[in-house]
Scaffold this active site. Sequence first.
Site, PDB file in Angstrom:
ATOM      1  CG  ASP A  75      -0.275  -0.023   2.529  1.00 28.35           C
ATOM      2  OD1 ASP A  75       0.959   0.183   2.574  1.00 28.35           O
ATOM      3  OD2 ASP A  75      -0.953  -0.233   3.543  1.00 28.35           O
ATOM      4  CG  ASP A  98      -5.608  -5.654   1.634  1.00 27.03           C
ATOM      5  OD1 ASP A  98      -6.197  -4.869   0.864  1.00 27.03           O
ATOM      6  OD2 ASP A  98      -5.288  -5.333   2.809  1.00 27.03           O
TER       7      ASP A  98
END
Lengths: 378, 378
Positions: free
Chosen positions: A92, A267
């Site tokens: 991320d 996720d």
Amino acid sequence: MTGFSFAIAARDGAARTGVVSTPRGPIRTPAFMPVGTQATVKGMYMDQVKALGADVILGNTYHLMLRPGAERIAKLGGLHRFGGWTGPILTDSGGFQVMSLAKLRKLTEQGVTFSSHVDGSRFELTPERSVEIQGLLGADIQMQLDECVALPNERAAIDKAMQLSLRWAERSKRAFEAQPEGRALFGIVQGGDQPDLRIASARALAAMDFPGYSIGGLAVGEPQEVMLAMIEAVMPHLPEEKPHYLMGVGTPDDLLAAVARGVDMFDCVMPTRNGRHGQAFTRFGKVNFRNARHAEDPRPLDETSSCPAARDYSRAYLHHLVRTEEMLGSMLITWINLAYYQELMAGAREAIARGAYADYMAAVREGWARGDIAPWQG
Amino acid sequence: MTGFSFAIAARDGAARTGVVSTPRGPIRTPAFMPVGTQATVKGMYMDQVKALGADVILGNTYHLMLRPGAERIAKLGGLHRFGGWTGPILTDSGGFQVMSLAKLRKLTEQGVTFSSHVDGSRFELTPERSVEIQGLLGADIQMQLDECVALPNERAAIDKAMQLSLRWAERSKRAFEAQPEGRALFGIVQGGDQPDLRIASARALAAMDFPGYSIGGLAVGEPQEVMLAMIEAVMPHLPEEKPHYLMGVGTPDDLLAAVARGVDMFDCVMPTRNGRHGQAFTRFGKVNFRNARHAEDPRPLDETSSCPAARDYSRAYLHHLVRTEEMLGSMLITWINLAYYQELMAGAREAIARGAYADYMAAVREGWARGDIAPWQG
């Protein structure tokens, strides 16, 4: 070395199954990515994660930039070598966790400065620095820095964050050009719970031509129906032939529903975090091992499971481990949960390929509704 | 089904190597028994423990009687089935931990009553009840209830506890007669740091004819030389052809020195507990992974090790896991330490068999003295 690409093998309604190709190996979609926050999937050996059928794991830029630091990981050969994961890694941008964990945040057009929640030391994260960090980590799939607002929120605040995220998308894309072939940077759709803002975000990102698109800022407290409505609003405006990644989602039912709407990647910390707290996800719904009803139950959680943790230990033992706060309890139930999430996605891929995804969803939900296997009559 | 027996295969000075036979399999001696306090060796899968070469593990009666309870474990098929360990299990009597952990203790000739450190509930432990509990657990090797005093202590108190322990030994032995063939009950030598009291205890126990003898009440704060002096005092008075178990000991050096004095069996929480705190035991001495010197060291801890945890991860990664308090750090360093303790005992067995135990001790100590492999020059 092949580059980054996505090939859809089959469609069933809006659902798709296919393969994201990366130089470090294929990712079969729909895919669930176990979260390896600090270069480890908590309580698991990487061999176990791989054996469950996970093709890709996630790393958190925020945590890794704090400890041990991006430059240090690069010096040690990158995140793959550091953590012992040879397949693809997605990272991320760090933005979400800066907003949820860091202290003394200051957000400007340039980026965000903040203090580490660990030791108070100061950091700056800009779109350029985020991409630089993800590059130092050696991430195969990277995320643009975005601003993610809490929900519910004022429309003006949501709009402002979405517009800033678009300008950061442009800057991230330029910064990413310095990185080696074969890696991919995804743009992130923002816009909170406002369909028109979501659509504006998706269109602007599509015009920038990213190799993949993330939907961010969901599963931040809103009802599932709002989340699904946002996915439905956005999908027609995202390039259909590119992978769609729904960030930080979610429950097994969220995954089923989002796959039905065209999402390819997920996720979530839920299987690992809930596992550490004694909650298992199973074919028959959730099982809380803290509950005293398991105390004398000699049966395994699921004797037909391919996961040793679900098959080779009694419920009474799992209950005991959770109650006594033994590490092995966290290890076993995390293992059970990651196995179940992988099994859920493998089933979805197979069902989409046969054009039977609706039936698959119905059958899976029927199992959950049935609840846990009948209580044990000792 | 074979019974319980001990055969000495070779001697080298006072050191011996042999095999304790039990219906659940052989125990090669000298043996180190990993501690599985609450029906789990903390942070380890039983498969891993077995693969390291451990033949036997230890369970703690005190912890197991509290949670999940001896009757419950019996109902679930015994401790072996409950925890998934098929080899022999040795249990302590519970007495030591009642003294160190429980609250509101009251000791009488009959036994000890106490409150659980977990929830305050009341329990009674007598010699008969301790043997009953160990029987319910299905322990292959059981310990008599004893009273273990802290050191230093007044001679009168040490004497009194030793005498009480002898009377409890008699009662334990009678109670044990109800148990199935093939199990063994060990008597426990007490007497603190007073050689003559130790000798009196050993002689009285020897006269009762136990199948094995434990030396208790050591490694409770006294210097190593006192501990070794007590072992030396006691050994001539214990039946030579029976196994000798030094309870709760110790450091790798304690093990080497005690083996040289005729000890056959050991248990200690040190490899597991210290592992959870980031301290590794190695051929080159102790390594503290909290230390910043490891932060950028790309080398494995010991590339020649047969333990994957010592071989397949960088020191920098182990340091990172310890600093971030990740479960995997505890898992890997515990694994490293148990592997090292087993390796140490395997080396001792082999050296005694060749009549080269003194050389072995010298070589091992030379490795420790050398200290860790030269610091990394990044």
